[in-house]
Design an enzyme around this catalytic site. Structure first.
Site, PDB file in Angstrom:
ATOM      1  N   ASP A 340       0.858  -1.185   0.000  1.00  0.00           N
ATOM      2  CA  ASP A 340       0.000   0.000   0.000  1.00  0.00           C
ATOM      3  C   ASP A 340       0.896   1.237   0.000  1.00  0.00           C
ATOM      4  O   ASP A 340       2.088   1.157   0.316  1.00  0.00           O
ATOM      5  CB  ASP A 340      -0.890  -0.023   1.247  1.00  0.00           C
ATOM      6  CG  ASP A 340      -1.681   1.251   1.420  1.00  0.00           C
ATOM      7  OD1 ASP A 340      -2.319   1.689   0.461  1.00  0.00           O
ATOM      8  OD2 ASP A 340      -1.632   1.822   2.524  1.00  0.00           O
ATOM      9  N   ASP A 544      -2.253  -0.729   5.792  1.00  0.00           N
ATOM     10  CA  ASP A 544      -2.543  -0.168   7.119  1.00  0.00           C
ATOM     11  C   ASP A 544      -3.982   0.242   7.316  1.00  0.00           C
ATOM     12  O   ASP A 544      -4.391   0.481   8.447  1.00  0.00           O
ATOM     13  CB  ASP A 544      -1.658   1.063   7.368  1.00  0.00           C
ATOM     14  CG  ASP A 544      -2.078   2.253   6.523  1.00  0.00           C
ATOM     15  OD1 ASP A 544      -2.237   3.353   7.069  1.00  0.00           O
ATOM     16  OD2 ASP A 544      -2.248   2.081   5.298  1.00  0.00           O
ATOM     17  N   ASP A 548      -7.483  -1.621   3.064  1.00  0.00           N
ATOM     18  CA  ASP A 548      -6.555  -2.716   2.762  1.00  0.00           C
ATOM     19  C   ASP A 548      -7.030  -4.050   3.309  1.00  0.00           C
ATOM     20  O   ASP A 548      -6.452  -5.097   2.978  1.00  0.00           O
ATOM     21  CB  ASP A 548      -5.169  -2.408   3.354  1.00  0.00           C
ATOM     22  CG  ASP A 548      -4.545  -1.155   2.766  1.00  0.00           C
ATOM     23  OD1 ASP A 548      -4.606  -0.996   1.539  1.00  0.00           O
ATOM     24  OD2 ASP A 548      -4.004  -0.345   3.534  1.00  0.00           O
TER      25      ASP A 548
END
Length: 660
Positions: A340, A544, A548
């Site tokens: 990410d 995080d 996600d």
């Protein structure tokens, strides 16, 4: 009034948090019984070792057998009714067999190991379920629905239907996915897209259930049924992925069944067949119990667990929480990494990266004017501007007549001069489109946006005075971690982000990533992980946010950043980087690979011992004390071999990514 930024921090607004509904650990029966068994074992062990009378430690060990063994034993008996035999029941039988021939300590230790393992699994399952349910709290329980006559009605969000018009006031969360029909505001939608900054919303823009409205009031027409919102789909995807069994798990279950049936059949044969041919019944029972001891998989269990548990403990001391031995083993299997962007590769906090003054101002003068105007604002960009001025120890001029316009920016009178700070598109003045100042500021805006920055225009006396560039900063260790992960897996990591393509591409170049997939919603991230895994890869996903969570659950293994990670991401992930040190990700992968190699070594040792002792017992006459010594000796050897990963040297070698 003037102020010195080194003394006073800018005002901020804490992000609204969803309520947490946690299952208490002691509310789980598995945890209560395992805890009691462990306490009884700890009380009995020293008494047994110092040679106390059996009537002292005997009842304590008996309590271990009852508290730790009754539940797996009962579940095993129920499985037998369905013509299935599991290893838990086999372990209880082996423990009872050990006690029957005097090896009470061995049996009790076996009971404690399996009871504790079952309790940890139950806790992990309950916590994940709590977190998934808690995600639904992001969407409010009620919403304000407008009638055809303009009247307001507060209704439960589950009663909303497509076409309903909602009034969303400042600071409220959206009750359904929809589209803005009236009003302007900034919306914090980090829970869905992961974008670090609130997004300006005006008529025609899409909004999502569970995201947080800023300072403007919006009218929104519902476009999706609440049960089909993005948040609801995230919950469904996490639950579905969490219930899916890995191929390795299915393979182990098949092996368990066959091994259990074979061991029970062999034990019964040793007890029944020899007496039928005239052998002594007591001798047959002794041989059968010896077989049960030497053939029991205690050594195999300990062959696997010490290396993995030692690696978990070592990683934990260095800020990486790996949730189970299974996860530690799976980390060493990954051959592709997906990352990410916001909060993972970056720090997750906007910063001023560029100060471009015009109209004869210096950088400090431009920044001081902008910070003074922004000082009373709660917007993250305002905090970034004020923070940059604080870093330069600038003193702000006096401010009056502060006004904040959602989706546009702020305006104030700074030291007697009108100052406006905000979006280039919102502040554009049609009367001055062709002026030299407008053309110069437009060039700066285009250049900054091309670099992936968010451009903020500062106007003084109605004329552009400069442009500020705002961006999230790459973590200092990000480039090294990306390179190390590429070296470990043999393939460059992939960037998966909900941010815009230009910002993503610019940051990816800084981090050394070439495969960039931007503008992704949560289900798109999960689909990208699925595509990689369909191509034969075992994917490690590092993220995080709530956005996600589906990808973390879908991936072969998921790691969450701990400090800013959402509750759902932390619970869905298989491991957590507690201190947000990205360079520990390749280190824990390297440590896992070494642990897996030690597991293989230990399995070979355990298999050789078990096979040799079983053959001796079947083909000859293995004395019980020698059988116990061989069985326990192999257990000690594999245990000590696994403990090698507890040392600090093992972590340092993993950080250097050496092939250990």
């Amino acid at each position: 009034m003037s102020s010195t930024l080194t003394r006073t921090a800018p005002p901020g607004v804490a992000r609204e948090a969803a309520p947490r509904r946690r299952t208490r650990i002691l509310a789980l029966p598995e945890a209560r019984w395992a805890g009691l068994a462990l306490v009884l074992f700890a009380a009995a062990l020293p008494l047994y070792l110092v040679g106390a009378p059996a009537w002292v430690w005997g009842p304590l060990f008996a309590g271990v057998y009852v508290t730790g063994g009754w539940e797996p034993g009962w579940e095993g008996l129920k499985a037998l009714r369905e013509r299935s035999l599991d290893v838990d029941l086999l372990m209880v039988v082996a423990a009872l067999g050990a006690a029957a021939i005097g090896q009470v300590l061995d049996g009790a230790l076996l009971i404690v190991i399996f009871a504790t393992s079952g309790a940890l699994e139950a806790v992990a399952t309950a916590r994940t379920a709590d977190s998934v349910r808690g995600l639904l709290d992001l969407a409010p329980a009620t919403a304000t629905r407008l009638g055809d006559d303009g009247g307001e009605e507060v209704v439960a969000t589950e009663r909303l239907r497509v076409g309903d018009v909602l009034l969303v006031r400042p600071g409220e969360r959206f009750g359904a996915d929809g589209r803005v029909t009236e009003g302007a505001s900034d919306v914090d939608q980090a829970t869905i897209t992961g974008e670090p900054l609130p997004v300006a919303k005006a008529t025609g823009d899409e909004v999502f259930a569970g995201t947080l409205n800023g300072t403007g009031a919006l009218r929104v027409v519902v476009e999706r049924d609440p049960s089909d919102s993005v948040i609801a789909r995230i919950v469904a995807m996490v639950e579905e992925a969490s219930e899916t069994k890995a191929p390795t798990q299915l393979f182990v279950e098949r092996i368990e069944q066959r091994y259990s049936l074979g061991m029970v059949a062999a034990t019964l044969a040793l007890f029944v067949v020899p007496p039928a041919f005239g052998d002594d019944l007591r001798s047959a029972l002794l041989r059968a119990m010896t077989f049960m001891i030497v053939a029991s998989p205690c050594a195999v269990v300990l062959a696997t667990m010490p290396p993995l548990l030692s690696a978990i403990a070592n990683a934990g001391r260095h800020g990486v929480l790996v949730k189970s031995a299974v996860v530690m083993e799976r980390l060493g299997q990954v051959d592709r990494v997906a990352l990410d962007k916001t909060g993972t590769l970056t720090e997750g906090v906007p910063h001023v990266t560029d100060v471009r003054p015009l109209a004869g101002l210096s950088e400090d003068e431009l920044l001081a004017l902008a910070a003074a105007a922004e000082y009373s604002s709660e917007h993250p960009i305002a905090r970034a501007v004020v923070g940059a001025a604080r870093a330069r120890d600038l003193v702000l001029p006096p401010v009056s007549d502060f006004v904040s316009t959602p989706g546009v920016g702020v305006a104030a009178v700074v030291d007697g001069r009108p100052v406006a700070v905000g979006s280039p598109a919102r502040l554009a003045d049609a009367d001055q489109v062709g002026s030299p100042a407008r053309l110069a500021h437009a060039d700066h805006v285009a250049e900054l946006e091309e670099k992936g920055r968010t451009a903020v225009v500062v106007e003084v006396d109605g004329v552009p005075a400069g442009v500020l560039g705002i961006a999230d900063r790459l973590r200092p260790e990000a480039s090294g971690a990306v390179a190390a992960l590429g070296e470990l897996t043999g393939a460059a990591p992939v960037l998966l982000t909900g941010d815009n393509p230009r910002a993503a591409a610019h940051l990816a170049r800084e981090a050394g990533i070439t495969d960039v997939r931007a503008g992704l919603l949560p289900q798109d991230k999960a689909d990208a992980v699925t595509d990689l895994q369909s191509a034969g890869h075992k994917v490690l996903l590092v993220g995080d946010g709530v956005n996600d969570a589906p990808a973390l659950a879908t991936a072969h293994t998921g790691i969450a950043m701990g400090r800013a990670g959402s509750d759902l991401a932390l619970d869905t992930a298989d491991a957590v980087i507690v201190r947000d040190e990205l360079d520990t990700v390749p280190a824990v992968v390297a440590l896992s690979r070494r642990a897996r190699r030690l597991v293989v070594q230990n399995l070979v040792i355990a298999t050789v011992f078990i096979t040799g002792l079983v053959i001796w017992d079947l083909a000859g006459n293995l004395p019980l004390p020698l059988g116990v010594a061989g069985h326990e000796g192999s257990t000690v050897i594999v245990g000590l071999n696994g403990l090698r990963l507890l040392t600090g040297a093992a972590w340092r070698r993993a950080m250097r990514l050496q092939a250990v």
